[in-house]
Design a protein around this motif. Structure first.
Motif, PDB file in Angstrom:
ATOM      1  N   GLU A  68       0.848  -1.186   0.000  1.00  0.00           N
ATOM      2  CA  GLU A  68       0.000   0.000   0.000  1.00  0.00           C
ATOM      3  C   GLU A  68       0.884   1.237   0.000  1.00  0.00           C
ATOM      4  OE1 GLU A  68      -4.007   1.624   2.170  1.00  0.00           O
ATOM      5  OE2 GLU A  68      -2.466   0.727   3.448  1.00  0.00           O
ATOM      6  N   SER A 114      -1.458  -1.230  -4.077  1.00  0.00           N
ATOM      7  CA  SER A 114      -2.589  -0.309  -3.979  1.00  0.00           C
ATOM      8  C   SER A 114      -2.046   1.112  -3.987  1.00  0.00           C
ATOM      9  CB  SER A 114      -3.383  -0.568  -2.692  1.00  0.00           C
ATOM     10  OG  SER A 114      -3.987  -1.845  -2.720  1.00  0.00           O
ATOM     11  N   ARG A 150      -3.716  -1.688  -8.049  1.00  0.00           N
ATOM     12  CA  ARG A 150      -5.075  -1.664  -7.511  1.00  0.00           C
ATOM     13  C   ARG A 150      -5.309  -0.245  -6.993  1.00  0.00           C
ATOM     14  NH1 ARG A 150      -5.198  -6.748  -3.454  1.00  0.00           N
ATOM     15  NH2 ARG A 150      -7.234  -7.178  -4.353  1.00  0.00           N
ATOM     16  N   GLU A 159      -7.389  -7.052 -10.281  1.00  0.00           N
ATOM     17  CA  GLU A 159      -8.140  -7.163  -9.024  1.00  0.00           C
ATOM     18  C   GLU A 159      -8.637  -8.592  -8.826  1.00  0.00           C
ATOM     19  OE1 GLU A 159      -8.550  -5.368  -6.524  1.00  0.00           O
ATOM     20  OE2 GLU A 159      -8.744  -3.239  -6.968  1.00  0.00           O
ATOM     21  N   LEU A 201      -7.804  -6.568   0.179  1.00  0.00           N
ATOM     22  CA  LEU A 201      -7.269  -5.211   0.136  1.00  0.00           C
ATOM     23  C   LEU A 201      -6.660  -4.877   1.492  1.00  0.00           C
ATOM     24  CD1 LEU A 201     -10.137  -3.526  -1.876  1.00  0.00           C
ATOM     25  CD2 LEU A 201      -7.793  -3.882  -2.650  1.00  0.00           C
TER      26      LEU A 201
END
Length: 586
Positions: A332, A397, A432, A563, A569
């Motif tokens: 992330e 992400s 993502r 995805e 996530l």
């Protein structure tokens, strides 16, 4: 000479002069009788320790005869001209060729006994071979035609091409044509393909090789796993100029060794390679053209349709392959308003084999450069259990404004490393964007429905003709409600308008070229087969990136949103309870 089995010769030397010793390997094997070199010395058989018995030999050595040497030279294309079909031919070879020519007369009489039919086919044949035909329309004799077929390159398959429709519904005629083609395999000139078939295939393969130099070696290796391929196909890339020579060599391998029905001819190795090329080819038209070519040649050769379909199925299954499942890493990235440009805060999770997450690193305390983040991802991926089992998937992400970020080019190599280590080369690096994805109440349901239909739905091309944001929304709500893959073409502004629509409406696979300046710059992505089997797309993108980074002529830089609904996530991860301590879980 003691014995020669056609490959290795065993030598019993006289008890005079020097014996074969260390250092003689590769030297000429001299025949006193013939006063000529007849092969190469390879080694000697060492005498046993202890006393000799009647069963022991003295001075026994071994070598390769000249026939074995020439066969090896011919196999790699380095034999002298007369060995590769030049003018010098032995009396035995000439006698064999004459016998084959005489045997051709019988099936030719059955197929072309009518002088008018023979004249028509001979005229067509002469035109294809650029030979002069009699102006009065007279027919050659069957013997003259047999002489032409046995000595002129591609004459026999070219004649068979015009005869095949005539015998399609005539079992006896088909049998005679099969007999004629079988005799052609005994000649040096016949080859497998007709003039027109050869020309069409070379043009198609040269065009495909220009766009994807690794396609033909990749397909040939998979199609013929037990064959010693030509040297040109043993590398990773093939130049278009090398295609004719490759086709010429592959023509010499007639059968693929698999069972065929009704004792029909086996599918030639070349056609099997073409089927694998077609399965891996991007673009429906190019794939269809290759398969139609293959079907025509197979029908002309009398190959049973089921044999061709079986090999085509093998090729399709191979094309749907994906790299072995490797480590899965979730990343992330985020930024604060006061962070320096091109710096991001980074958190990393590694998924255990059972799918549960383990926090591997949390670097959100300070902004870091792309190089620092790449090194962190590499450490996590390479340090995980099973890191060597396959290519790791790294799902990143990103914030909404970072979809065009060149993070696949972030290089995590250390100063002491010799080879660069861009993330896009070593991993299945995919994007993502949960912050965009969640801007829809039906987002989770849309994503699940589309992901589960990814193998059945067609690719939607979103370019300047789609009608902008409103046009794309309309298609994804109606005729493309289950579409799982969108290919976005266009400028940065155009992509910035369409990408959020794809993500909000639950499209799990979105591919685009972030380096494309306009709507007409989409051709470079054709090399990664964007319309091919969907599960292999991350691996094809990785291959494309490796080639693109090494070749400055390739300007494209593919970006892939992927995805997978099985990958959680970041905010869905079940992390350790902070009350249990401040140690990272792992």
């Amino acid at each position: 000479m003691g014995a020669y089995d056609g490959r290795i010769c065993y030598l019993d030397g006289q008890l005079s002069g020097a014996a074969v010793d260390e250092g003689y390997s590769g030297g000429p094997l001299w025949s006193v009788t013939d006063r000529a070199a007849v092969g190469l010395v390879v080694g000697r058989i060492t005498a046993p320790d202890g006393a000799f018995s009647a069963q022991h030999t003295l001075r026994r050595s071994w070598g390769l005869g000249w026939q074995s040497v020439l066969r090896e030279l011919a196999r790699v294309g380095a034999a002298p001209e007369h060995v590769n079909g030049g003018r010098e031919r032995s009396a035995a070879t000439l006698a064999e060729a004459e016998s084959v020519r005489d045997m051709m007369v019988g099936p030719l009489h059955s197929l072309l006994g009518d002088p008018r039919a023979r004249a028509d086919h001979a005229t067509v044949l002469a035109a294809q071979l650029t030979l002069r035909a009699p102006g009065d329309g007279s027919a050659p004799t069957v013997e003259e035609l047999a002489h032409l077929l046995s000595g002129t390159e591609r004459a026999l398959p070219t004649l068979a091409e015009s005869l095949a429709p005539k015998v399609a519904d005539d079992p006896r005629g088909r049998a005679e044509l099969d007999r004629l083609l079988a005799l052609g395999r005994l000649t040096e000139a016949a080859r497998l393909l007709s003039v027109a078939e050869h020309r069409a295939l070379v043009v198609k393969l040269e065009h495909l090789t220009e766009h994807d130099p690794g396609l033909l070696p990749r397909a040939a290796t998979a199609a013929l796993p037990y064959v010693d391929l030509p040297r040109s196909l043993q590398g990773a890339r093939l130049a278009p100029s090398a295609v004719p020579a490759v086709v010429h060599e592959l023509e010499g391998w007639y059968g693929d060794g698999s069972p065929v029905p009704d004792e029909s001819p086996r599918l030639p190795a070349l056609l099997r390679v073409v089927e694998y090329v077609a399965a891996e080819t991007s673009g429906d038209l190019a794939r269809q053209a290759l398969r139609e070519w293959s079907a025509r040649v197979a029908a002309r050769l009398g190959v049973h349709p089921s044999a061709l379909q079986e090999r085509r199925g093998d090729a399709d299954r191979w094309s749907r392959r994906s790299a072995p499942a490797g480590v899965r890493v979730l990343v992330e990235l985020d930024r604060y308003a006061k962070d320096p440009a091109d710096h991001y805060r980074c958190s990393v999770w590694r998924l255990r084999p059972d799918g549960t997450p383990a926090r591997a690193a949390s670097e959100s305390d300070r902004p870091r450069t792309g190089r620092e983040i790449a090194r962190l991802i590499r450490e996590v991926a390479w340090g995980a259990e099973g890191a060597g089992d396959g290519v790791a998937l790294v799902a990143v992400s990103v914030p909404p404004d970072a979809l065009e970020l060149a993070l696949d080019e972030w290089d995590g190599a250390g100063a002491e490393e010799y080879i660069s280590a861009r993330l896009g080369e070593d991993f299945h690096l995919v994007l993502r964007c949960p912050k965009i994805r969640r801007r829809s109440r039906t987002g989770p349901a849309d994503l699940k429905r589309r992901w589960n239909s990814r193998h059945q739905s067609d690719t939607l091309l979103a370019d300047h003709r789609i009608g902008g944001r409103a046009g794309l929304i309309g298609l994804l709500k109606t005729t493309h409600r289950d579409t799982a893959r969108v290919l976005v073409h266009g400028s940065t502004e155009h992509r910035g308008e369409l990408l959020p629509v794809c993500l909000v409406m639950g499209v799990p696979v979105v591919l685009w070229d972030r380096a494309a300046p306009g709507p007409n710059d989409c051709a470079p992505l054709d090399a990664l087969a964007p319309h091919g089997p969907v599960d292999g797309l991350p691996e094809r993108v990785r291959h494309f990136r490796v080639r693109a980074y090494a070749d400055r002529v390739v300007p494209a830089r593919p970006a892939l949103v992927w995805e997978d609904i099985e990958l959680p996530l970041p905010d869905e991860l079940q992390l350790a309870d902070p009350s249990e301590g401040t140690e990272r879980t792992g």
